[in-house]
Design an enzyme around this catalytic site. Structure first.
Site, short mmCIF file in Angstrom:
data_model
loop_
_atom_site.label_atom_id
_atom_site.label_comp_id
_atom_site.label_asym_id
_atom_site.label_seq_id
_atom_site.Cartn_x
_atom_site.Cartn_y
_atom_site.Cartn_z
CG LEU A 134 -1.95 -1.07 1.39
CD1 LEU A 134 -2.67 -0.93 2.73
CD2 LEU A 134 -2.96 -1.05 0.25
CG ASP A 135 0.62 4.24 -3.02
OD1 ASP A 135 1.42 3.38 -3.43
OD2 ASP A 135 -0.18 4.83 -3.76
CE LYS A 136 5.20 9.08 4.65
NZ LYS A 136 6.17 10.20 4.49
NE ARG A 233 -1.74 8.48 -5.01
CZ ARG A 233 -0.50 8.72 -4.61
NH1 ARG A 233 0.29 7.72 -4.23
NH2 ARG A 233 -0.03 9.96 -4.62
#
Length: 314
Positions: A134-136, A233
């Protein structure tokens, strides 16, 4: 020791055995696989072959993989929100702001460091057992394998696209219907930290449906068919519905017209993309039972959504 079994895909026909194994067991280096082939830990249709032998495709391969320390990172006492844990699988609720893997600029304070503190044996697994990212600044459910067998099983399920990964995303704009974005993704031509839609990119498919609508925003329930970097995104920005708070793909910060003071305050304070991994489903590596977990959005997203709902009532 863990016995990993797979079928060589037909498209790898003509390759050397060691090259094929590097494709189907990507968590191990080619040099390590060559050592295991030489040691007799690899059978092809129950026969021992040499690393240079050619593969026809369709063969059954068995690999006796050896657990050994593969990580150099340090354990750190970082709290983990554990949703589920047994001998094979660990499911965590990753908070926004926590980097998953150590990398340039973030060698410490990551999820990997926290996992090694929770269970030192994860040092013997590729990426401390983490099989997806997962992205930060994305929150939510993330799965971790605790054994080599589980790691291979979960990685294979990801490749076969049988794992359920559902997200809640808050986007700018009033959507009228759900849909699918099918657009290939690759690195941006000039900014290598970003990704973009490009003809020569990797196949990427995102499905979305409406969850809740406000005056100028929409909550979406998003399902990933593929799992490319920044996929949701980039795809949402591509169809002109960028995620609220996305400072990379959402364009410059703008307040909605006639925004009330409460909403302005909450929007200005929301400094991450409004994306939460809300549901995760998989076949258990040991029991083969389908398991599923679901979590509501964290407090920051819940406050933002409630403020938008209150504005819609004005």
């Amino acid at each position: 020791m863990a016995k990993l079994t797979t079928i060589i895909p037909d498209e790898l026909a003509g390759m050397r055995l060691d090259q094929c194994l590097a494709e189907v067991f990507p968590d191990y280096s080619r040099s390590k696989l060559q050592i295991w082939i030489k040691a007799g830990r690899v059978t092809v249709n129950q026969k021992l072959l040499k690393a240079k032998d050619k593969i026809d495709g369709g063969e059954q391969v068995e690999l006796d993989a050896e657990a050994e320390q593969v990580l150099e990172y340090e354990a750190e006492n970082i709290p983990l929100d554990i949703v589920f844990e047994d001998e094979s699988v660990l499911i965590v609720n990753k908070p926004a702001g926590l980097v998953v893997h150590p990398a340039v600029g973030n060698w410490q304070g990551t999820l990997v460091n926290a996992l090694l503190n929770h269970d030192a044996s994860l040092k013997t697994l590729p990426r401390a057992g983490i099989v997806h990212r997962l992205d930060k600044d994305t929150s939510g459910l993330l799965m971790v394998a605790k054994t080599l067998k589980a790691h291979y099983s979960l990685s294979s399920q990801l490749q076969k696209r049988t794992i359920t990964r559902e997200y809640l995303a808050l986007v700018k704009g009033w959507m009228t219907a759900g849909g699918t974005v099918e657009a290939p993704l690759g690195r941006h031509h000039t900014d290598r930290t970003r990704h973009t839609v490009r003809e020569d990119g990797k196949h990427a498919v995102t499905h979305y449906r409406l969850e809740q609508r406000f005056k100028r925003h929409t909550v979406l329930r998003v399902n990933l068919e593929t799992g490319r970097t920044h996929q949701i995104r980039v795809h949402m920005a591509h169809i002109h519905y960028p995620l609220v708070g996305d400072q990379v793909y959402g364009g410059r910060f703008q307040l909605p017209n006639n925004c009330n003071p409460d909403l302005e305050q909450v929007l200005r304070a929301f400094k991450r993309q409004a994306l939460h991994a809300t549901r995760l489903g998989l076949q258990h590596p040991e029991t083969d039972e389908y398991c599923e977990w679901e979590l509501p959005v964290p407090e920051d997203m819940a406050i933002l959504i409630k403020t938008l709902a209150d504005e819609a009532l004005d």
